[in-house]
Design a protein around this motif. Sequence first.
Motif, PDB file in Angstrom:
ATOM      1  N   ARG A   1       0.817  -1.222   0.000  1.00  0.00           N
ATOM      2  CA  ARG A   1       0.000   0.000   0.000  1.00  0.00           C
ATOM      3  C   ARG A   1       0.845   1.264   0.000  1.00  0.00           C
ATOM      4  N   ARG A   2       2.102   1.170   0.427  1.00  0.00           N
ATOM      5  CA  ARG A   2       2.974   2.345   0.409  1.00  0.00           C
ATOM      6  C   ARG A   2       3.760   2.449  -0.892  1.00  0.00           C
ATOM      7  N   GLY A   3       3.533   1.504  -1.784  1.00  0.00           N
ATOM      8  CA  GLY A   3       4.093   1.568  -3.124  1.00  0.00           C
ATOM      9  C   GLY A   3       5.555   1.161  -3.249  1.00  0.00           C
ATOM     10  N   LEU A   4       5.927   0.889  -4.493  1.00  0.00           N
ATOM     11  CA  LEU A   4       7.301   0.582  -4.866  1.00  0.00           C
ATOM     12  C   LEU A   4       7.726   1.562  -5.951  1.00  0.00           C
ATOM     13  N   ALA A   5       9.009   1.799  -6.047  1.00  0.00           N
ATOM     14  CA  ALA A   5       9.525   2.732  -7.054  1.00  0.00           C
ATOM     15  C   ALA A   5       9.375   2.182  -8.469  1.00  0.00           C
ATOM     16  N   ASN A   6       9.481   0.856  -8.606  1.00  0.00           N
ATOM     17  CA  ASN A   6       9.429   0.218  -9.924  1.00  0.00           C
ATOM     18  C   ASN A   6       8.554  -1.025  -9.877  1.00  0.00           C
ATOM     19  N   THR A   7       7.991  -1.359 -11.018  1.00  0.00           N
ATOM     20  CA  THR A   7       7.218  -2.583 -11.142  1.00  0.00           C
ATOM     21  C   THR A   7       8.157  -3.787 -11.047  1.00  0.00           C
ATOM     22  N   ARG A   8       7.728  -4.813 -10.334  1.00  0.00           N
ATOM     23  CA  ARG A   8       8.500  -6.057 -10.223  1.00  0.00           C
ATOM     24  C   ARG A   8       7.977  -7.042 -11.258  1.00  0.00           C
ATOM     25  N   ARG A   9       8.861  -7.483 -12.154  1.00  0.00           N
ATOM     26  CA  ARG A   9       8.499  -8.532 -13.101  1.00  0.00           C
ATOM     27  C   ARG A   9       8.805  -9.865 -12.437  1.00  0.00           C
ATOM     28  N   LEU A  10       7.827 -10.765 -12.485  1.00  0.00           N
ATOM     29  CA  LEU A  10       7.965 -12.057 -11.840  1.00  0.00           C
ATOM     30  C   LEU A  10       7.758 -13.173 -12.848  1.00  0.00           C
ATOM     31  N   GLU A  11       8.393 -14.292 -12.581  1.00  0.00           N
ATOM     32  CA  GLU A  11       8.252 -15.501 -13.398  1.00  0.00           C
ATOM     33  C   GLU A  11       7.460 -16.520 -12.592  1.00  0.00           C
ATOM     34  N   LEU A  12       6.385 -17.035 -13.172  1.00  0.00           N
ATOM     35  CA  LEU A  12       5.569 -18.035 -12.493  1.00  0.00           C
ATOM     36  C   LEU A  12       6.329 -19.359 -12.438  1.00  0.00           C
ATOM     37  N   ILE A  13       6.485 -19.874 -11.242  1.00  0.00           N
ATOM     38  CA  ILE A  13       7.131 -21.177 -11.041  1.00  0.00           C
ATOM     39  C   ILE A  13       6.060 -22.259 -10.963  1.00  0.00           C
ATOM     40  N   SER A  14       5.006 -21.985 -10.214  1.00  0.00           N
ATOM     41  CA  SER A  14       3.914 -22.951 -10.111  1.00  0.00           C
ATOM     42  C   SER A  14       2.678 -22.280  -9.537  1.00  0.00           C
TER      43      SER A  14
ATOM     44  N   ARG B   1      -7.850 -27.667  -1.853  1.00  0.00           N
ATOM     45  CA  ARG B   1      -9.243 -28.124  -1.786  1.00  0.00           C
ATOM     46  C   ARG B   1     -10.185 -27.038  -1.277  1.00  0.00           C
ATOM     47  N   ASN B   2      -9.667 -26.123  -0.454  1.00  0.00           N
ATOM     48  CA  ASN B   2     -10.510 -25.084   0.137  1.00  0.00           C
ATOM     49  C   ASN B   2     -10.770 -23.913  -0.823  1.00  0.00           C
ATOM     50  N   GLY B   3     -10.230 -23.969  -2.032  1.00  0.00           N
ATOM     51  CA  GLY B   3     -10.448 -22.919  -3.021  1.00  0.00           C
ATOM     52  C   GLY B   3      -9.319 -21.918  -3.124  1.00  0.00           C
ATOM     53  N   ALA B   4      -8.417 -21.902  -2.155  1.00  0.00           N
ATOM     54  CA  ALA B   4      -7.248 -21.024  -2.228  1.00  0.00           C
ATOM     55  C   ALA B   4      -6.270 -21.588  -3.261  1.00  0.00           C
ATOM     56  N   VAL B   5      -5.391 -20.722  -3.757  1.00  0.00           N
ATOM     57  CA  VAL B   5      -4.390 -21.136  -4.742  1.00  0.00           C
ATOM     58  C   VAL B   5      -3.021 -20.669  -4.271  1.00  0.00           C
ATOM     59  N   VAL B   6      -2.068 -21.598  -4.240  1.00  0.00           N
ATOM     60  CA  VAL B   6      -0.683 -21.245  -3.923  1.00  0.00           C
ATOM     61  C   VAL B   6      -0.036 -20.760  -5.206  1.00  0.00           C
ATOM     62  N   MET B   7       0.435 -19.512  -5.187  1.00  0.00           N
ATOM     63  CA  MET B   7       1.101 -18.920  -6.347  1.00  0.00           C
ATOM     64  C   MET B   7       2.578 -18.735  -5.996  1.00  0.00           C
ATOM     65  N   HIS B   8       3.453 -19.429  -6.732  1.00  0.00           N
ATOM     66  CA  HIS B   8       4.891 -19.364  -6.479  1.00  0.00           C
ATOM     67  C   HIS B   8       5.552 -18.617  -7.633  1.00  0.00           C
ATOM     68  N   TYR B   9       6.178 -17.501  -7.317  1.00  0.00           N
ATOM     69  CA  TYR B   9       6.857 -16.676  -8.311  1.00  0.00           C
ATOM     70  C   TYR B   9       8.315 -16.461  -7.904  1.00  0.00           C
TER      71      TYR B   9
END
Length: 186
Positions: free
Chosen positions: A155-168, A173-181
């Motif tokens: 919420r306090r922001g970053l100076a630059n956009t972070r480019r990320l690579e999706l690993i997985s 089962r509960n509907g949540a998703v683990v996002m690994h970058y």
Amino acid sequence: MGLLTFSLNITLDGCIDHQEGIADDETHAFFSRLMDEAGAMLWGRVTYEMMESYWPAVARGEVEATQAMRDWAIGLEVKPKYVVSSVRTAFPWNNSHHIGGDLRTSVQKLKEATPAGVLLGSGMLATELDRLDLIDEYKFLVHPRIAGHGPTLYRRGLANTRRLELISSTPLRNGAVVMHYRRACG
């Protein structure tokens, strides 16, 4: 040198209020695995104080909890915990250590001294560490909820956009998703 991995519960609209996520056995088991794989935990003072006010009592059996919650709590008891604070220097919870001084230098030394990696779990601290280019990976547990309120991630922001690579990406089962970058090179 170990990686610094930022992991946190987050809703679809970016809310990181710990009360907005799904707190079930599957979620606790996910975070227990992350903690077990890491060599140390890293928190800001506010997160530490929130964790310290509840989890030691769960580990001691003073609070009713599921086995997954108890496993998480017992793991936290023995895991080295490092706390960044300019206000407080004494942290009595088992294996808790203060990090003060220059943030970049202190966290870089922690990464170098922890080959199994460091698990970061504080939103406000993550913003500061991301500004310093110290976060290597992100493992967000994205919950199928829209909170409609804050606090929100970065919420306090970053100076630059972070480019990320999706690993997985792994649905639970509960509907949540683990996002690994991982931070993208170049």
